[in-house]
Design a protein around this motif. Sequence first.
Motif, PDB file in Angstrom:
ATOM      1  N   THR A   1      34.434  48.192  47.746  1.00 35.82           N
ATOM      2  CA  THR A   1      35.252  49.174  47.029  1.00 35.82           C
ATOM      3  C   THR A   1      35.216  49.018  45.589  1.00 35.82           C
ATOM      4  N   PHE A   2      35.119  47.639  45.067  1.00 37.35           N
ATOM      5  CA  PHE A   2      34.772  47.209  43.855  1.00 37.35           C
ATOM      6  C   PHE A   2      33.372  47.917  43.413  1.00 37.35           C
ATOM      7  N   ASN A   3      32.346  47.933  44.243  1.00 39.29           N
ATOM      8  CA  ASN A   3      31.098  48.488  44.016  1.00 39.29           C
ATOM      9  C   ASN A   3      31.327  49.822  43.686  1.00 39.29           C
ATOM     10  N   PHE A   4      32.002  50.495  44.440  1.00 42.16           N
ATOM     11  CA  PHE A   4      32.162  51.997  44.172  1.00 42.16           C
ATOM     12  C   PHE A   4      32.847  52.450  43.057  1.00 42.16           C
ATOM     13  N   PHE A   5      34.201  51.448  42.694  1.00 43.91           N
ATOM     14  CA  PHE A   5      34.507  51.666  41.246  1.00 43.91           C
ATOM     15  C   PHE A   5      33.583  51.503  40.391  1.00 43.91           C
ATOM     16  N   GLY A   6      32.845  50.257  40.379  1.00 45.91           N
ATOM     17  CA  GLY A   6      32.048  50.072  39.214  1.00 45.91           C
ATOM     18  C   GLY A   6      30.771  50.954  39.261  1.00 45.91           C
ATOM     19  N   LEU A   7      30.585  51.828  40.281  1.00 41.62           N
ATOM     20  CA  LEU A   7      29.341  52.732  40.228  1.00 41.62           C
ATOM     21  C   LEU A   7      29.758  54.140  39.311  1.00 41.62           C
ATOM     22  N   ASN A   8      31.020  54.279  39.192  1.00 41.56           N
ATOM     23  CA  ASN A   8      31.455  55.328  38.311  1.00 41.56           C
ATOM     24  C   ASN A   8      31.176  54.923  36.878  1.00 41.56           C
ATOM     25  N   PHE A   9      31.003  53.963  36.552  1.00 37.19           N
ATOM     26  CA  PHE A   9      30.854  53.469  35.089  1.00 37.19           C
ATOM     27  C   PHE A   9      29.600  53.033  34.844  1.00 37.19           C
ATOM     28  N   VAL A  10      28.585  52.899  35.767  1.00 38.56           N
ATOM     29  CA  VAL A  10      26.996  52.409  35.489  1.00 38.56           C
ATOM     30  C   VAL A  10      26.261  53.289  36.090  1.00 38.56           C
ATOM     31  N   THR A  11      24.865  53.329  35.689  1.00 41.99           N
ATOM     32  CA  THR A  11      23.737  54.204  36.236  1.00 41.99           C
ATOM     33  C   THR A  11      23.540  53.360  37.637  1.00 41.99           C
ATOM     34  N   ALA A  12      22.884  54.413  38.464  1.00 50.03           N
ATOM     35  CA  ALA A  12      22.265  53.774  39.762  1.00 50.03           C
ATOM     36  C   ALA A  12      21.433  52.678  39.606  1.00 50.03           C
ATOM     37  N   SER A  13      20.446  52.501  38.836  1.00 49.70           N
ATOM     38  CA  SER A  13      19.927  51.669  38.826  1.00 49.70           C
ATOM     39  C   SER A  13      20.496  50.332  38.322  1.00 49.70           C
ATOM     40  N   ILE A  14      21.086  50.349  37.480  1.00 48.15           N
ATOM     41  CA  ILE A  14      22.083  48.922  36.980  1.00 48.15           C
ATOM     42  C   ILE A  14      22.685  48.608  38.144  1.00 48.15           C
ATOM     43  N   TYR A  15      23.399  49.542  38.730  1.00 47.22           N
ATOM     44  CA  TYR A  15      24.312  49.276  39.978  1.00 47.22           C
ATOM     45  C   TYR A  15      23.503  48.318  41.087  1.00 47.22           C
ATOM     46  N   GLN A  16      22.396  48.855  41.277  1.00 45.96           N
ATOM     47  CA  GLN A  16      21.496  48.199  42.221  1.00 45.96           C
ATOM     48  C   GLN A  16      20.923  46.947  41.612  1.00 45.96           C
ATOM     49  N   MET A  17      20.709  46.775  40.527  1.00 46.79           N
ATOM     50  CA  MET A  17      20.245  45.353  40.050  1.00 46.79           C
ATOM     51  C   MET A  17      21.292  44.455  39.926  1.00 46.79           C
ATOM     52  N   MET A  18      22.569  44.974  39.703  1.00 47.60           N
ATOM     53  CA  MET A  18      23.594  44.007  39.613  1.00 47.60           C
ATOM     54  C   MET A  18      23.823  43.446  41.022  1.00 47.60           C
ATOM     55  N   ARG A  19      23.690  44.204  42.068  1.00 45.57           N
ATOM     56  CA  ARG A  19      23.692  43.569  43.528  1.00 45.57           C
ATOM     57  C   ARG A  19      22.601  42.620  43.475  1.00 45.57           C
ATOM     58  N   GLY A  20      21.879  42.368  42.767  1.00 41.52           N
ATOM     59  CA  GLY A  20      20.784  41.143  42.757  1.00 41.52           C
ATOM     60  C   GLY A  20      21.521  39.782  42.400  1.00 41.52           C
ATOM     61  N   SER A  21      22.742  39.809  41.771  1.00 39.05           N
ATOM     62  CA  SER A  21      23.444  38.609  41.641  1.00 39.05           C
ATOM     63  C   SER A  21      23.989  38.109  42.587  1.00 39.05           C
ATOM     64  N   MET A  22      23.918  38.744  43.841  1.00 34.15           N
ATOM     65  CA  MET A  22      24.538  37.962  45.084  1.00 34.15           C
ATOM     66  C   MET A  22      23.716  36.605  45.321  1.00 34.15           C
ATOM     67  N   VAL A  23      22.680  36.283  45.079  1.00 35.16           N
ATOM     68  CA  VAL A  23      21.994  35.144  45.425  1.00 35.16           C
ATOM     69  C   VAL A  23      22.584  34.178  44.428  1.00 35.16           C
TER      70      VAL A  23
END
Length: 457
Positions: free
Chosen positions: A115-137
């Motif tokens: 849900t936080f991801n989907f909120f955030g996706l409204n305020f960032v581009t698709a590529s940055i949204y996907q790159m931010m997911r790399g912070s999971m490591v």
Amino acid sequence: IKMASGFVYFLMGGMICFGTMNTIALKGQDRQYYPEKDEDAGKEGLQYLHPFFQCCCMMIGEYLCLAVHYILLARQKSSAGMSPGMRKAKEQGLKTEFNKAVFAIPAMCDITGTTFNFFGLNFVTASIYQMMRGSMVIFVALASVFFLKRKLYRHNWTGVGISACGVITVGIVGVVKGGGEVQWQGVLLCLIAQLCTTGTFVTEEKFVKGVYVQPAEAVGLEGLSGCTLFVIILPIMYFINTGEVIMAGKDVFPFHKVEDVPWAMRQMFNNGTLCALVFGGIVSIAAFNFFGVSVTKNVSAAARAVIDPVRTISIWLISLALGWETFIPWQIIGFVLIVFGMMLFNEIIVLKFWGFDKNTKSALAKRLAEDGELNEEDKEIIEARRQSEYIGEDTGQLYDNAKNVRETLKAEKERSSSKAFLDPPMLEPTYEKPGEDTLQIKLLLRYVFESKDFKKK
């Protein structure tokens, strides 16, 4: 590679294709309006902004994996009476019957993070949204130390640090150079999402460890748990009034309710494009998880970790082609840092200088083998554990981790003569026969301490 190369490429291609399709479908939903936006007529329109309902749709998609799992299981049972995996699990004495409700715990973490991801996706581009997911490591590494009591070495921490630099670079560059397409609030929401999703990893390790469950079944059970939770909480959200909540110039609750499912359905069925994107998101997340677990099963977890960057690049290119974002050259640097750090952490890339290769799992196995305390079968145990600890960008890999760890435990049980307990937080040593405890303690100490310190003691 365990299967014909053509089929393997098909699985890998399917994972990239449906993974890309899912993110593009989600971003496309955020760009839809009903009533329609008409600037010439002065109509602002009403944006489709339903992160909780979108998350529920993702849970439905994951739930579909359960249906696929039972169809495949029925075919295996009809031909052999019992699936090979179930037969092996029973032979090894693993738990095959367990309370399925336990998946509600990781499901709550996944729902929160998504849900936080989907909120955030409204305020960032698709590529940055996907790159931010790399912070999971980064978050998974910290959680594994503080909650699972695992030991990380120089190469692990270096990988975490490099990934962190990449995430910071992508976030700052996006906000500064994005021309209003990227807001710092969106970057922050995406990072909070990965922190919450880390809870899925920790709870899976805590509550589902030692239980035999196929990865597709685990994804489906979490989807079922998530759908059940949403049946309860969505009606409650409808009656909670929020008023006007402005973030980055946008009302994040345009319906002045936490979630308004009737309006979401009305917008869907009055906008054909939006309806197609919503159903496309459901199908794509189900297919992505299915192809993902198939890649891990038939190739390796490392292959899945390597595929993630390819998926990010394809999302980036499609988003640029559709005109949804502008190209920012500095973003490439951040992306490269994220990928390099992740591969260094996962030991896909091993640096041969400054001691970075000293405590990789293969190096630990080599030292023990040179001392005559590790045989070929024990090396397989270590390799199985190395495969189990790959961390990528999506939560589906966490189920593969659980599966691979259980495979490791089974392998160690089969090799009872060597009893190589090389991961203290995950294996509890048992001393059943006189004389076995000496070898167990020696191997345990060798893993915890550096070789030089051990010999000194």
